[in-house]
Scaffold this motif. Structure first.
Motif, PDB file in Angstrom:
ATOM      1  N   LEU A  54      29.862 117.874 -68.411  1.00  0.00           N
ATOM      2  CA  LEU A  54      30.435 116.973 -69.414  1.00  0.00           C
ATOM      3  C   LEU A  54      30.833 115.624 -68.810  1.00  0.00           C
ATOM      4  N   LEU A  55      30.821 115.511 -67.487  1.00  0.00           N
ATOM      5  CA  LEU A  55      31.196 114.272 -66.816  1.00  0.00           C
ATOM      6  C   LEU A  55      29.972 113.463 -66.395  1.00  0.00           C
ATOM      7  N   THR A  56      28.788 113.836 -66.889  1.00  0.00           N
ATOM      8  CA  THR A  56      27.572 113.108 -66.547  1.00  0.00           C
ATOM      9  C   THR A  56      27.636 111.681 -67.070  1.00  0.00           C
ATOM     10  N   SER A  57      27.295 110.733 -66.225  1.00  0.00           N
ATOM     11  CA  SER A  57      27.254 109.325 -66.626  1.00  0.00           C
ATOM     12  C   SER A  57      25.810 108.843 -66.613  1.00  0.00           C
ATOM     13  N   GLY A  58      25.529 107.839 -67.433  1.00  0.00           N
ATOM     14  CA  GLY A  58      24.168 107.310 -67.529  1.00  0.00           C
ATOM     15  C   GLY A  58      24.166 105.825 -67.801  1.00  0.00           C
ATOM     16  N   GLN A  59      22.995 105.281 -68.067  1.00  0.00           N
ATOM     17  CA  GLN A  59      22.813 103.856 -68.320  1.00  0.00           C
ATOM     18  C   GLN A  59      22.301 103.646 -69.738  1.00  0.00           C
ATOM     19  N   ARG A  60      22.578 102.473 -70.286  1.00  0.00           N
ATOM     20  CA  ARG A  60      22.134 102.172 -71.648  1.00  0.00           C
ATOM     21  C   ARG A  60      20.720 101.607 -71.692  1.00  0.00           C
ATOM     22  N   PRO A  65      14.997 110.313 -70.270  1.00  0.00           N
ATOM     23  CA  PRO A  65      14.477 110.987 -71.476  1.00  0.00           C
ATOM     24  C   PRO A  65      15.512 111.560 -72.432  1.00  0.00           C
ATOM     25  N   LEU A  66      16.805 111.491 -72.132  1.00  0.00           N
ATOM     26  CA  LEU A  66      17.798 112.069 -73.039  1.00  0.00           C
ATOM     27  C   LEU A  66      18.894 111.061 -73.304  1.00  0.00           C
ATOM     28  N   GLN A  67      19.169 110.850 -74.574  1.00  0.00           N
ATOM     29  CA  GLN A  67      20.293 110.014 -74.975  1.00  0.00           C
ATOM     30  C   GLN A  67      21.424 110.941 -75.415  1.00  0.00           C
ATOM     31  N   TRP A  68      22.628 110.671 -74.905  1.00  0.00           N
ATOM     32  CA  TRP A  68      23.719 111.578 -75.228  1.00  0.00           C
ATOM     33  C   TRP A  68      25.038 110.825 -75.262  1.00  0.00           C
ATOM     34  N   LEU A  69      26.018 111.440 -75.939  1.00  0.00           N
ATOM     35  CA  LEU A  69      27.333 110.827 -76.077  1.00  0.00           C
ATOM     36  C   LEU A  69      28.370 111.939 -76.155  1.00  0.00           C
ATOM     37  N   PHE A 169      21.738 116.446 -65.634  1.00  0.00           N
ATOM     38  CA  PHE A 169      23.166 116.639 -65.843  1.00  0.00           C
ATOM     39  C   PHE A 169      23.886 116.765 -64.501  1.00  0.00           C
ATOM     40  N   ASN A 170      25.110 116.295 -64.488  1.00  0.00           N
ATOM     41  CA  ASN A 170      25.916 116.321 -63.282  1.00  0.00           C
ATOM     42  C   ASN A 170      26.320 117.749 -62.936  1.00  0.00           C
ATOM     43  N   THR A 171      26.313 118.059 -61.644  1.00  0.00           N
ATOM     44  CA  THR A 171      26.739 119.386 -61.184  1.00  0.00           C
ATOM     45  C   THR A 171      27.869 119.311 -60.158  1.00  0.00           C
ATOM     46  N   GLU A 172      28.277 118.105 -59.796  1.00  0.00           N
ATOM     47  CA  GLU A 172      29.314 117.939 -58.779  1.00  0.00           C
ATOM     48  C   GLU A 172      30.652 117.625 -59.443  1.00  0.00           C
ATOM     49  N   VAL A 173      31.702 118.231 -58.927  1.00  0.00           N
ATOM     50  CA  VAL A 173      33.048 118.029 -59.453  1.00  0.00           C
ATOM     51  C   VAL A 173      33.656 116.811 -58.762  1.00  0.00           C
TER      52      VAL A 173
END
Length: 744
Positions: A54-60, A65-69, A169-173
């Protein structure tokens, strides 16, 4: 010598067996507690790993391939994690816990949320998530079994422009998140382990005088110091090994109930509460080794002077240098007032080191403080019992303090924790009643072009039927110029908000307009109903009507120009505070104005994370208190009984010489009560001082006095200890009979 030591361990009669059982029980308790703390730390790490996606960050602007919010939603004080996803490429990643991405009009929900949706009227919750339920989110994506998470599928053109794109998706805490909770659990673990270690040491020293005399006799008939140390080490190691094995067995039984303890505000998954092999080996080997080392240290006087043991030489009195660690801990915390380290690791090292120094310092300084109390008692003694007790305390203050040291540490930890929590709640905690719980606010951001523009909010509010919901008392639209800083002026006036006087008239508690005005200029503090300091310094509303309500200045803008040109900044919904009303209003706002990153909510909703952290700290403090008090009571009982058994012949001689039994009971009571009350006062005062220094250094707060519950806790703790002491007094009659006075 090893075989001889084993024989003495089990063939010394009932006294040896009782000592073996008691030491094994104490070690088993310490083993269970240590394993539980290690398992809790592992469970916290695993809990954070489950929620890392749930803490995955991305670019606009990328071609991922996946858009998420990810957005927060609320229901009845609980936080819901809403995740909107839209595949924009053939290789879109799939979140953990599901086997495919939901398509447009589909969603996955966690088990707890599915149950909540089934039990809640649709207009209060279900209508926010239109579409078809296609499955359950698995445990791999849920931090805890009670997590409320929903994964909503959307088409790319339905996603807000602010939604980023990701490739995995992020896997690191985050290190900060893990370090903070480990720090808290470390303090809790220390607060629990210290009383347990003292209990183990007290049980290990049970009948120490008899054992020292026996080993001294061996020395006098030719045993070498090494042989005596080997025998003592075998005795302690056998009991510790037996207790460690029992502790591992007991841990299997408490592992599942431990998962239900909300260390982090939520229960753990049962499979996450585990101790890995390195931790098991460390506990299994470390505890018996520590017991063996303690046995060798205990018998250092035998190795040095067996005749001194036979004659019961008085140990040297404690010196004032024992105060050095305690003072060093206080000075270390005081040093960081105004010098708070910038990094989290620096703060952890600074505050945890100071707290541990103080805890160790209290244990080291305890005998000196006890000796001080004995001198005061002797100076004021007027009865034989008082004089005997004072002489006994002065003779061996270490043994006297050892009996109450567990409770002293519990009082220090409780005073520090409750002092910190009480102060933070007083300064930052939100009011659970009033406007904080009954007024819902929705904030708009006019930078979102794909959602309904705020200039059309008026009609949307009317069409939604929000004003007709049972329990909704008023709906107020506060408009704000998006290019106007909140503390600066504009052509509309020196304030950041503009409200129609017709709307303001429905909520007189927020103030009123001047006679004849159509539009009022308001400060953002209208959201809370409180006068802000910036408002006063910037010339805010200083006029009040006869009822003491503010009269807002008139804005230099007409109603027509306001409705045509000024965006809506907030919608204020005043309700009766009923959960059904709040959730119905929230659902209407979310469905009428979809896509906004900040959901509508009350002040309590927005402070939910902070309020939850306060609950966590309070719960951890309660765990320390509830866990340490019984252990401290057991330590006190064992110490008093051990002291009585070692002195049964002197007490018997006193009875034969005519001393009444009640006088002996008064002596025993004073011997425990004086160090208890003396060092308890120091521990409580030190706890409040440590809390004050921490608050000043970290938050620049001054300590607030705790509530009545704290004082009740202190009185109950001291009364319980005195009750434990009183329960051992009937033993005096049985062990001080005439037969005990004979020479062995």
């Amino acid at each position: 010598m090893i075989g001889f030591g084993l024989r003495l361990t089990v063939a010394g009669g009932r006294e040896a067996i009782a000592r073996l059982v008691l030491i094994a029980t104490a070690v088993a308790l310490g083993t269970v507690l240590l394993l539980s703390i290690v398992a809790a730390v592992n469970a916290v790490d695993r809990q954070n790993e489950r929620g890392a996606w749930l803490l995955t960050s991305g670019q606009r602007t990328t071609d991922d391939p996946l858009q998420w919010l990810v957005r927060e939603d609320f229901y009845d004080g609980r936080t819901i994690a809403r995740v909107d996803v839209a595949a924009v490429g053939p290789d879109a990643p799939v979140p953990p816990g599901v086997d495919r991405l939901p398509g447009p009009g589909e969603y996955y929900a966690s088990p707890a949320l599915r149950e909540l949706l089934a039990d809640t009227p649709r207009e209060q919750l279900g209508a926010r998530y239109p579409g078809r339920d296609v499955g359950t989110i698995g445990d791999a994506a849920l931090r805890d079994p009670e997590a409320l998470v929903i994964l909503v599928g959307s088409a790319p053109d339905q996603m807000p422009a602010s939604a980023p794109r990701i490739a995995r998706f992020n896997t690191e805490v985050p290190a900060l998140q893990t370090a903070a909770m480990r720090l808290i659990l470390g303090v809790v673990g220390a607060g629990l382990l210290f009383p347990v270690l003292i209990f183990v040491a007290t049980a290990t020293r049970l009948s120490a005088a008899r054992r020292e005399q026996r080993f001294a006799a061996m020395r006098l008939v030719g045993a070498t110091p090494r042989q005596v140390s080997t025998i003592a080490t075998v005795e302690s190691a056998v009991a510790a090994a037996l207790g460690t094995a029992l502790g591992f067995v007991a841990f299997v039984g408490v592992r599942r109930p431990l998962a239900e303890v909300s260390f982090t505000g939520a229960p753990f998954h049962a499979e996450d509460v585990v101790v890995h092999w390195p931790g098991m080996l460390l506990v299994a080997l470390g505890i018996p080794l520590a017991a063996a080392v303690a046995a060798r240290i205990t018998l250092r006087r035998v190795r040095t002077s067996p005749l001194g043991i036979a004659r019961r030489a008085t140990p040297r009195p404690p010196r004032a240098y024992r105060l050095i660690p305690l003072v060093a801990g206080i000075v270390e915390l005081a040093w960081f007032v105004g010098r708070r380290p910038e990094s989290t690791n620096g703060q952890t090292a600074a505050y945890l080191t100071g707290m541990l120094l103080i805890m160790v310092g209290l244990v080291i300084a305890g005998p000196w403080l006890t000796m001080l109390g004995s001198r005061v008692l002797a100076a004021r003694s007027s009865r034989p019992a008082t004089l005997i007790a004072a002489r006994r305390l002065a003779d061996d203050p270490k043994a006297a303090f050892r009996a109450v040291s567990g409770l002293i540490l519990a009082l220090f930890v409780a005073s520090t924790a409750i002092g910190v929590i009480t102060t933070i709640v007083a300064n930052q905690g939100s009011d659970r009643a009033g406007a904080a719980a009954s007024m819902m606010v929705m904030s708009f951001d006019d930078r979102e072009p794909k959602v309904l523009m705020p200039t059309a909010v008026d009609g949307a509010v009317e069409r939604s039927g929000l004003r007709s919901v049972d329990g909704v008392q008023a709906v107020t639209l506060v408009r704000s110029d998006p290019y106007q800083p909140r503390t600066g002026g504009s052509r509309y006036g020196p304030y950041s908000g503009l409200v129609l006087c017709s709307d303001l008239a429905r909520t007189p508690e927020r103030g009123s307009c001047a006679p004849g005005a159509e539009v009022a200029s308001v400060w953002p503090s209208i959201l809370s109903g409180q006068v802000d300091e910036d408002e006063e310094s910037s010339g805010g509303a200083k006029q009040f009507d006869a009822a003491g309500r503010r009269i807002w200045p008139t804005a230099r803008i007409s109603t027509e120009e306001l409705l045509a040109k000024v965006h809506v900044g907030w919608i204020l919904v005043d309700t009766d505070g009923a959960p059904a009303t709040l959730e119905h209003a929230r659902t209407l706002l979310e469905t009428t104005f979809p896509g906004y990153p900040v959901p509508p909510g009350t002040d309590n909703d927005y402070n939910a994370s902070f309020n939850d952290s306060l609950v966590i700290w309070q719960r951890l403090a309660q765990i320390v208190i509830v866990g340490s008090l019984p252990i401290a009571g057991c330590s006190l009982a064992v110490s008093v009984v051990g002291g009585l058994m070692e002195r049964k012949r002197p007490f018997s001689l006193l009875r034969l010489s005519g001393v009444p039994l009640r006088t002996l009971r008064r002596v025993v009571t004073l011997e425990s009560a004086v160090p208890l009350l003396t060092v308890a006062a120091v521990a409580i005062g030190t706890g409040f001082l440590a809390a004050h220094l921490f608050l000043r250094a970290q938050l620049d707060y001054s300590l607030r006095a705790p509530g009545m519950a704290y004082y009740v806790f202190v009185l109950v703790g001291i009364a319980t200890s005195l009750g434990v002491l009183a329960s051992t007094l009937p033993l005096l009659r049985r062990i001080t009979g005439p037969e005990t006075a004979r020479h062995e």
